[in-house]
Motif scaffolding. Sequence first.
Motif, PDB file in Angstrom:
ATOM      1  N   PHE A 131       0.823  -1.215   0.000  1.00 62.94           N
ATOM      2  CA  PHE A 131       0.000   0.000   0.000  1.00 62.94           C
ATOM      3  C   PHE A 131       0.853   1.259   0.000  1.00 62.94           C
ATOM      4  N   SER A 132       2.020   1.211   0.651  1.00 53.79           N
ATOM      5  CA  SER A 132       2.883   2.397   0.676  1.00 53.79           C
ATOM      6  C   SER A 132       3.574   2.620  -0.660  1.00 53.79           C
ATOM      7  N   LEU A 133       3.485   1.626  -1.558  1.00 59.32           N
ATOM      8  CA  LEU A 133       4.111   1.763  -2.872  1.00 59.32           C
ATOM      9  C   LEU A 133       3.163   2.308  -3.926  1.00 59.32           C
ATOM     10  N   ASP A 134       1.871   2.378  -3.597  1.00 61.18           N
ATOM     11  CA  ASP A 134       0.875   2.762  -4.602  1.00 61.18           C
ATOM     12  C   ASP A 134       1.144   4.152  -5.171  1.00 61.18           C
ATOM     13  N   GLY A 135       1.379   5.116  -4.276  1.00 60.32           N
ATOM     14  CA  GLY A 135       1.679   6.473  -4.729  1.00 60.32           C
ATOM     15  C   GLY A 135       0.497   7.245  -5.263  1.00 60.32           C
ATOM     16  N   ALA A 136      -0.709   6.694  -5.099  1.00 64.10           N
ATOM     17  CA  ALA A 136      -1.906   7.385  -5.583  1.00 64.10           C
ATOM     18  C   ALA A 136      -3.059   7.112  -4.623  1.00 64.10           C
ATOM     19  N   TYR A 137      -3.458   8.145  -3.918  1.00 61.42           N
ATOM     20  CA  TYR A 137      -4.494   8.002  -2.898  1.00 61.42           C
ATOM     21  C   TYR A 137      -5.490   9.154  -3.053  1.00 61.42           C
ATOM     22  N   PRO A 138      -6.733   8.990  -2.612  1.00 61.00           N
ATOM     23  CA  PRO A 138      -7.262   7.790  -1.967  1.00 61.00           C
ATOM     24  C   PRO A 138      -7.654   6.726  -2.988  1.00 61.00           C
TER      25      PRO A 138
END
Length: 334
Positions: A131-138
Amino acid sequence: MRLNRRTALGLGTVATAGTVLGAAAPASAAETTEASPTTPARAARRVASVFTKHSAEAGGNWQAYVSVADPAGAPVVAVETDADRRIEAYSVNKIAVATAVLDKVDRGLLTLDQQVEVSAAIVVPGGDGIFSLDGAYPSLVTIGHVLANLLTVSDDTAVRLCGLVAPAAEINSILVAKGFPNTQVQPVANPNRFFLGTSTPRETHDLLRALVAGTLLSPASTTYLLGILRSPVAFTDGIRRTMSSDERARIATKAGWYADARHEAGVIFDRSGAAVLTYALFADGQANPEDFGATQPAVQARAAMGPKFLAAVDRIAGVGRTFRITARRPSNGG
């Protein structure tokens, strides 16, 4: 280290009768080419010898509880050292967190396809997982997706996402009600967040025994949880490291690592899918605490133990329900 000489442990209670082990075999016995033992007591002695050898080589502190199933009665205890010491379980307690979430699923309070939001604020910066690698939130993910990441890549943000649907106090009350008062998360000021908390080797072992016995969760949730822990992407640096894919599929496992601690707990299944060996191995104080890879001494020790544990019980029948794993085959896309 104390090797157990009393009767084996049932699910959460001490049996009044059972198999009594003799003295442990010399450590060198673990290295012989002797055929796999054919009785639970002999298998347990082999497991004890293997544990003694490799834990001593790794050094540091070990707290452990390991048992071998016996179709004739209670499990035979192979290893019991500081088994009731309450210690920081770290990510091994993610099994307990998942148990609490799935208990709510079983009671109809949650569903696996229910969505939770992954906000930038909830992501653990630099934590283990994806999840910390996604780089796109939410983004929105299902509870099933959260649990799969919690128990395979040991995602730290997944812990916080579980807290959105099962606050710390509720997780602890569920675990107490199920008979695990020492397996508890540690609450913080935010009721939906927590540190992973404590357990004992015996309670972690007993929780796993209850899981495979079908007394912890519903049949559907039990199959779901074990399927994740036995999947190819589940932890492979320890017990499962030097094994074929078929051998790895016979083992449900979860590791925990933080500071100088390197823990692992799980279940080995016989070829039919019945549980035959349950282990809870907690270790700290070894050299190279900065090494979170496969070369850390306690992790190397577990990697050496794994194939020998499997060989020790390879001719022993498991007990209880069978859990056949669905064959997983690589895909080339398309």
